[in-house]
Design a protein around this motif. Structure first.
Motif, PDB file in Angstrom:
ATOM      1  N   VAL A  19       0.886  -1.151   0.000  1.00 28.22           N
ATOM      2  CA  VAL A  19       0.000   0.000   0.000  1.00 28.22           C
ATOM      3  C   VAL A  19       0.928   1.206   0.000  1.00 28.22           C
ATOM      4  O   VAL A  19       1.895   1.254   0.763  1.00 28.22           O
ATOM      5  N   GLU A  20       0.647   2.164  -0.895  1.00 24.38           N
ATOM      6  CA  GLU A  20       1.532   3.311  -1.049  1.00 24.38           C
ATOM      7  C   GLU A  20       0.753   4.619  -1.013  1.00 24.38           C
ATOM      8  O   GLU A  20      -0.466   4.628  -1.127  1.00 24.38           O
ATOM      9  N   ARG A  21       1.532   5.705  -0.905  1.00 23.92           N
ATOM     10  CA  ARG A  21       0.964   7.043  -1.038  1.00 23.92           C
ATOM     11  C   ARG A  21       1.965   7.910  -1.788  1.00 23.92           C
ATOM     12  O   ARG A  21       3.167   7.624  -1.807  1.00 23.92           O
ATOM     13  N   CYS A  22       1.454   8.948  -2.438  1.00 23.04           N
ATOM     14  CA  CYS A  22       2.321   9.906  -3.119  1.00 23.04           C
ATOM     15  C   CYS A  22       1.573  11.233  -3.193  1.00 23.04           C
ATOM     16  O   CYS A  22       0.387  11.310  -2.867  1.00 23.04           O
ATOM     17  N   ASP A  23       2.281  12.265  -3.627  1.00 25.77           N
ATOM     18  CA  ASP A  23       1.620  13.537  -3.891  1.00 25.77           C
ATOM     19  C   ASP A  23       0.761  13.369  -5.136  1.00 25.77           C
ATOM     20  O   ASP A  23       0.964  12.437  -5.923  1.00 25.77           O
ATOM     21  N   MET A  24      -0.160  14.271  -5.373  1.00 23.64           N
ATOM     22  CA  MET A  24      -1.061  14.162  -6.519  1.00 23.64           C
ATOM     23  C   MET A  24      -0.323  14.219  -7.848  1.00 23.64           C
ATOM     24  O   MET A  24      -0.828  13.749  -8.866  1.00 23.64           O
TER      25      MET A  24
END
Length: 179
Positions: A13-18
């Protein structure tokens, strides 16, 4: 931020800036097939279904405080995930029903309704909509979002933006116009 799952070579599961920058893994161990994701925007939690491990789990936005909400064979038939107040909502593709799972007591599971061919679920409620504040992608005086000729993506904060171009175009040296 943009949150997403990946179960290619290494499930995570990851996240990043838009704008795709600052990509960060928030879950990369004891995970196999994360197939659905839901966010608790108020408390900053990420919930996901792992159909291979047959579990519904949660972590905070930094990947800490991981907990299992529910586990068992019934999870392998779940698809779609939404969170609202004290409950998670999902679709059981085997029984074609909408399920409500108490997110603090995963043993409290209730079938709410039966639907044919449902694969996804969303909860829309005014209180879950984030307040809109001024941001870097607002229309400029000439009507261009954030001064970008094609696409404006928020970056590391609501005050920063990155311009991008549609397929077939390249970004000019000014960082705003597409050729």
């Amino acid at each position: 931020k943009l949150f997403f799952t990946d179960y290619g070579n290494a499930a995570k599961v990851e996240r990043c800036d838009m704008d795709g920058m600052n990509r960060t893994w928030i879950v990369d161990s004891k995970i196999e097939q994360p197939t659905a994701l839901a966010l608790d925007l108020i408390n900053k939690y990420v919930y996901w279904l792992d159909i291979y491990l047959e579990s519904v789990e949660v972590v905070d936005y930094q990947g800490r405080r991981r907990q299992t909400i529910t586990k068992g064979r019934q999870v392998r038939h779940l698809c779609g995930l939404a969170v609202f107040e004290n409950y998670l909502y999902t679709v059981n593709s085997d029984s074609l029903s909408i399920l409500r799972i108490h997110r603090y007591n995963g043993t409290d599971v209730q079938a709410l309704a039966r639907l044919d061919n449902a694969k996804e679920i969303h909860v829309f409620q005014k209180r879950t909509q984030a307040a809109v504040r001024s941001h870097a992608c607002e229309l400029d005086p000439s009507g261009m979002p954030g001064g970008c000729s094609h696409i404006c993506l928020l970056s590391s904060s609501h005050k920063a933006r990155t311009c991008r171009c549609r397929t077939g175009f390249i970004l000019g040296s000014d960082g705003r116009s597409c050729k």
